[in-house]
Design an enzyme around this catalytic site. Structure first.
Site, PDB file in Angstrom:
ATOM      1  N   ASP A 165     -35.866 -22.940 -28.387  1.00 45.02           N
ATOM      2  CA  ASP A 165     -36.296 -22.096 -27.267  1.00 45.02           C
ATOM      3  C   ASP A 165     -36.088 -20.633 -27.692  1.00 45.02           C
ATOM      4  OD1 ASP A 165     -33.600 -21.667 -27.150  1.00 45.02           O
ATOM      5  OD2 ASP A 165     -33.346 -22.270 -25.061  1.00 45.02           O
ATOM      6  N   GLU A 216     -33.541 -29.223 -18.205  1.00 40.57           N
ATOM      7  CA  GLU A 216     -34.386 -28.553 -19.196  1.00 40.57           C
ATOM      8  C   GLU A 216     -35.684 -28.050 -18.558  1.00 40.57           C
ATOM      9  OE1 GLU A 216     -33.746 -27.436 -22.016  1.00 40.57           O
ATOM     10  OE2 GLU A 216     -31.818 -28.388 -22.345  1.00 40.57           O
ATOM     11  N   TYR A 224     -40.593 -28.474 -27.079  1.00 45.18           N
ATOM     12  CA  TYR A 224     -39.198 -28.064 -26.916  1.00 45.18           C
ATOM     13  C   TYR A 224     -38.419 -29.067 -26.055  1.00 45.18           C
ATOM     14  CZ  TYR A 224     -35.090 -26.127 -24.966  1.00 45.18           C
ATOM     15  OH  TYR A 224     -33.788 -26.011 -24.555  1.00 45.18           O
TER      16      TYR A 224
END
Ligand code: SF4
Length: 342
Positions: free
Chosen positions: A141, A42, A123
């Protein structure tokens, strides 16, 4: 008559059959995702494409397979391994986060605790909580925001989180998050969404209105200012002078060719690392950063060993590929090399 399947049911059924196979992922329906790999992917995927990240991810986990090994690495090694991926604060935060995890004795499992760690924003915390720990969390996102804005024909981006929350299921929240990411990346693409292949077509107000690409409404782009600099190639006995950039600021802490300060007009030879017979090359290097575009002239000089008073390390030119130079300087080095060897 059976009830109409929910948006999440339809999306999960599509994901079960179409999930992208990625090296940080567990297969759909399994709970076996490794939190370290999920977190690392990520962070790497912020601002960088899956295609660019995949080989770098594989090399990274071969070298540092878990939090403990990454926590024990030096920042210098990590910055070198990150070279070329851009947005270098992410690499510094990876080490800081791995060390924080080692210090607290484990990776937290809730979104709120994850958010306390270096480099983990809203996020990433939501994505890791959902994908690695199966918690119900809403990870938004750019891909997910686009899908939601089109699904509900939202003109205002501020309305996206409430709608994303409404369609997130209690179960399989991690698969749902990844399914939304996959749908945005492969079907509901920024340009030319492939609505006829989309599992949510019958639910989609953007499609029904005939103009799905109109959502989300685009913000007017701000003009990026141009700044100027000079990159110096100072050579001595088959070696080249490299410096470490100051820890704060652009490309902070990275090994680099020397430069002067960035300026509003070409700064010429100001900031040269030594007095020498500098020669300006015809070629220029241009690099676009988030907040400005940088245009650099290139200046080269050679000196004899006894003339050297410059600070930095003298790096063998033949080994320059191992120096971990960020893209701007790697491209400059290539141009200097082309000039030198033809
Ligand atoms: Fe996106 Fe088209 Fe699917 Fe709507 S129908 S979610 S616009 S791909």
């Amino acid at each position: 008559m059976s009830a109409k399947p929910s948006i999440s049911d339809q999306l999960l059924a599509w994901y079960d059959a179409n999930a992208r196979v990625l090296p940080w992922r567990a297969p759909p329906g399994s709970n076996a995702a490794d939190p370290y790999r999920v977190w690392l992917s990520e962070v790497m995927l912020q601002q960088t494409t899956v295609a660019a990240v995949t080989p770098r991810f594989e090399a990274w986990v071969a070298r540092w397979p878990d939090f403990a090994s990454l926590a024990a690495a030096s920042e210098e090694e990590v910055m070198g391994a990150w070279a070329g991926l851009g947005y270098y604060a992410r690499a510094r935060n990876l080490v800081a986060c791995a060390r924080a995890v080692a210090a607290r004795g484990g990776f937290p499992t809730t979104e709120a605790e994850l958010r306390q760690l270096p480099g983990i924003g809203d996020y990433t915390a939501a994505a890791v909580a959902a994908i690695a720990f199966g918690q119900r969390a809403v990870a938004i996102d750019a891909n997910v925001a686009r899908v939601v804005a089109r699904l509900f024909a939202l003109a205002d981006k501020a309305e996206v989180p409430a709608h994303a929350d409404r369609i997130t299921p209690d179960l399989r929240a991690g698969d749902f998050a990844q399914a939304m990411m996959d749908l945005g990346a492969t079907v509901c693409t920024p340009r030319g969404p492939r609505c006829l292949l989309c599992p949510l077509r019958t639910e989609c107000r953007g499609f029904a209105g005939g103009m799905p690409e109109a959502f989300p409404a685009r913000a007017a782009k701000k003009a990026r200012p141009t700044r100027h600099g000079t990159i110096f190639w100072l050579e001595r006995d088959g070696r080249i002078l490299l410096v470490r950039r100051p820890p704060k600021g652009l490309l902070g802490g990275m090994r680099a060719l020397p430069t002067g300060a960035w300026a509003d007009a070409p700064p010429g030879l100001a900031g040269a690392p030594a007095a020498a017979g500098w020669r300006l090359l015809e070629d220029e290097v241009t690099h676009v950063f988030t907040h400005f575009r940088l245009e650099c002239r290139l200046a080269a000089a050679s000196i004899a060993a006894q003339e050297v008073h410059a600070e930095g390390e003298w790096w063998l030119i033949a080994d320059l590929g191992a120096a971990g130079l960020p893209t701007l300087f790697a491209r400059a080095a290539q141009l200097f090399g082309r000039e030198r060897w033809g």
